[in-house]
Design a protein around this motif. Structure first.
Motif, PDB file in Angstrom:
ATOM      1  N   ALA A 231       0.841  -1.293   0.103  1.00  0.00           N
ATOM      2  CA  ALA A 231      -0.066  -0.092   0.050  1.00  0.00           C
ATOM      3  C   ALA A 231       0.790   0.962  -0.217  1.00  0.00           C
ATOM      4  CB  ALA A 231      -1.047  -0.107   1.236  1.00  0.00           C
ATOM      5  N   THR A 232       0.318   2.386  -0.621  1.00  0.00           N
ATOM      6  CA  THR A 232       1.110   3.794  -0.461  1.00  0.00           C
ATOM      7  C   THR A 232       0.609   4.273   0.783  1.00  0.00           C
ATOM      8  OG1 THR A 232       1.218   3.729  -2.837  1.00  0.00           O
ATOM      9  CG2 THR A 232       1.475   5.855  -1.572  1.00  0.00           C
ATOM     10  N   VAL A 233       1.354   4.859   1.778  1.00  0.00           N
ATOM     11  CA  VAL A 233       0.836   5.524   2.793  1.00  0.00           C
ATOM     12  C   VAL A 233       1.425   6.883   2.958  1.00  0.00           C
ATOM     13  CG1 VAL A 233       0.560   3.416   4.096  1.00  0.00           C
ATOM     14  CG2 VAL A 233       2.714   4.563   4.371  1.00  0.00           C
ATOM     15  N   SER A 234       1.615   7.486   4.252  1.00  0.00           N
ATOM     16  CA  SER A 234       1.893   9.013   4.371  1.00  0.00           C
ATOM     17  C   SER A 234       3.304   8.908   5.059  1.00  0.00           C
ATOM     18  CB  SER A 234       1.011   9.869   4.796  1.00  0.00           C
ATOM     19  OG  SER A 234       0.684   9.408   6.324  1.00  0.00           O
ATOM     20  N   TRP A 235       4.149   9.933   4.906  1.00  0.00           N
ATOM     21  CA  TRP A 235       5.409   9.712   5.562  1.00  0.00           C
ATOM     22  C   TRP A 235       5.092  10.097   7.135  1.00  0.00           C
ATOM     23  CZ3 TRP A 235       9.068   7.303   4.138  1.00  0.00           C
ATOM     24  CH2 TRP A 235       9.720   7.272   2.588  1.00  0.00           C
ATOM     25  N   GLU A 236       3.863  11.004   7.370  1.00  0.00           N
ATOM     26  CA  GLU A 236       3.611  11.200   8.743  1.00  0.00           C
ATOM     27  C   GLU A 236       2.892  10.254   9.515  1.00  0.00           C
ATOM     28  OE1 GLU A 236       2.746  14.770   5.980  1.00  0.00           O
ATOM     29  OE2 GLU A 236       2.494  12.748   5.884  1.00  0.00           O
ATOM     30  N   SER A 237       2.366   9.329   8.858  1.00  0.00           N
ATOM     31  CA  SER A 237       1.675   8.183   9.301  1.00  0.00           C
ATOM     32  C   SER A 237       2.849   7.370  10.051  1.00  0.00           C
ATOM     33  CB  SER A 237       0.923   7.124   8.477  1.00  0.00           C
ATOM     34  OG  SER A 237       1.692   6.771   7.637  1.00  0.00           O
ATOM     35  N   ILE A 238       4.026   7.333   9.299  1.00  0.00           N
ATOM     36  CA  ILE A 238       4.949   6.285   9.641  1.00  0.00           C
ATOM     37  C   ILE A 238       5.644   7.201  11.109  1.00  0.00           C
ATOM     38  CG2 ILE A 238       7.662   5.433   9.302  1.00  0.00           C
ATOM     39  CD1 ILE A 238       6.723   5.410   6.209  1.00  0.00           C
ATOM     40  N   LEU A 239       5.831   8.274  11.086  1.00  0.00           N
ATOM     41  CA  LEU A 239       6.261   8.949  12.076  1.00  0.00           C
ATOM     42  C   LEU A 239       5.428   8.727  13.533  1.00  0.00           C
ATOM     43  CD1 LEU A 239       8.617  10.836  13.085  1.00  0.00           C
ATOM     44  CD2 LEU A 239       7.239  12.993  12.368  1.00  0.00           C
ATOM     45  N   GLU A 240       4.256   8.991  13.270  1.00  0.00           N
ATOM     46  CA  GLU A 240       3.371   8.726  14.311  1.00  0.00           C
ATOM     47  C   GLU A 240       3.239   7.271  14.792  1.00  0.00           C
ATOM     48  OE1 GLU A 240      -0.616   9.473  12.597  1.00  0.00           O
ATOM     49  OE2 GLU A 240      -0.179  11.611  12.250  1.00  0.00           O
ATOM     50  N   LYS A 241       3.405   6.332  13.988  1.00  0.00           N
ATOM     51  CA  LYS A 241       3.777   4.889  14.589  1.00  0.00           C
ATOM     52  C   LYS A 241       4.850   4.482  15.009  1.00  0.00           C
ATOM     53  CE  LYS A 241       0.019   3.441  11.317  1.00  0.00           C
ATOM     54  NZ  LYS A 241      -0.989   3.167  12.134  1.00  0.00           N
TER      55      LYS A 241
END
Length: 309
Positions: A231-241
């Motif tokens: 899947a394509t996600v956002s860079w922000e979501s990786i930082l949050e997780k």
């Protein structure tokens, strides 16, 4: 004399019956439509259109039944290299339709995208030309390592090498079970599996073989709740997780070190503790795809998650 001839004929008939090929019916999807194909004899001129399918057939000792191959993502396993060198390479990626048909194939299998009129040919055209197509079940959404075992058994039946397939599956199962013990009682780590993408990251998602490999290695995919293999996600979501470890999927010309360097410079991921502390585990695309590497891949990841960090 007549009695001897009759007896010899009976023995010959029994021999032919005992070695008769048992038809195999398979069901698969080309990504858009479901099909049913029945094999009435073992393929003799197979073409593989993916790295994983090439290694699967080679691991089954079928190099003499392969008319061609294409699309190698990584180096072929060293123990399969000699057999691989006996198989014609039709193209670096997909061959033209003319090249494909020139080797007189009777079987083709690999990525879904190969069964497309704009690539090799659609399923109907292939069958009209005497080519039986097949897509293995472990490529589908929701696939698990156990589906790879089943694919091996099915291909063993199709190519009439069931004994070889069963031995490979037994070996894979033992390796996987051994690898699952490496975690011990350690806390489960959160994993970000980065495939590619700079504008937006393309990652291993939660309903495919890659996710199950991570799970069996003792990790928790931070994107396990997203449907699909990738899947394509956002860079922000990786930082949050905030993952504990980053898996780098290595293939093609986009080398692993280049991806690591990019993540160290990216405005979001450079802030991750996992990136700052170089908690990277590199895995080849071939290792998280169906095939003979899955056992060692799980072992490799488990070591990276819990023994080396």
């Amino acid at each position: 004399m007549k009695i001897k001839n009759i007896i010899a004929g009976v023995y010959l008939s029994l021999s032919l019956v005992s070695y008769a090929y048992t038809p195999v019916t398979v069901n698969f999807s080309d990504g858009n439509k479901k099909y049913e194909v029945t094999f009435t004899e073992s393929p003799k001129r197979a073409v593989t259109t993916s790295h994983f399918m090439t290694e699967i057939l080679l691991s089954l000792g079928l190099e003499d039944k392969m008319a061609g191959t294409c699309w190698a993502d990584n180096e072929i396993l060293s123990e399969l290299k000699e057999a691989y060198n006996k198989v014609p390479i039709l193209s670096e990626r997909y061959p033209s339709k003319e090249v494909f048909y020139s080797v007189e194939p009777d079987f083709v299998s690999g990525w879904h995208s190969s069964l497309n009129p704009k690539r090799l040919a659609g399923v109907e055209e292939l069958m009209e030309n005497g080519v039986n197509p097949y897509i293995i079940s472990s490529l589908e959404k929701g696939a698990k390592v156990e589906d790879v075992y089943e694919d091996y058994i099915t291909l063993g039946k199709i190519f009439d090498v069931e004994d070889r397939a069963e031995k490979i599956v037994d070996s894979l199962k033992k390796t996987v079970e051994k690898a699952k013990q490496l975690k011990g009682d350690k806390k489960t780590i959160r994993v970000f599996a980065y495939d590619s993408g700079k504008e937006a990251p393309f990652v291993v998602a939660g309903s495919g073989l890659g996710n199950d490999i991570i799970t069996k290695a003792g990790g928790e995919n931070i994107f396990e709740n997203i449907q699909g293999n990738y899947a394509t996600v956002s860079w922000e979501s990786i930082l949050e997780k905030d993952p504990n470890v980053v898996i780098i999927v290595d293939y093609g010309n986009d080398e692993a070190q280049g991806k690591i360097d990019f993540l160290k410079e990216n405005e979001f991921t450079k802030e991750l503790e996992a990136v700052k502390e170089n908690k990277f585990v590199v895995v080849s695309l071939a290792e998280i795809s169906p095939g003979p590497r899955i056992g060692k891949a799980i072992e490799h990841l488990a070591h990276g998650f819990y023994q080396e960090m």
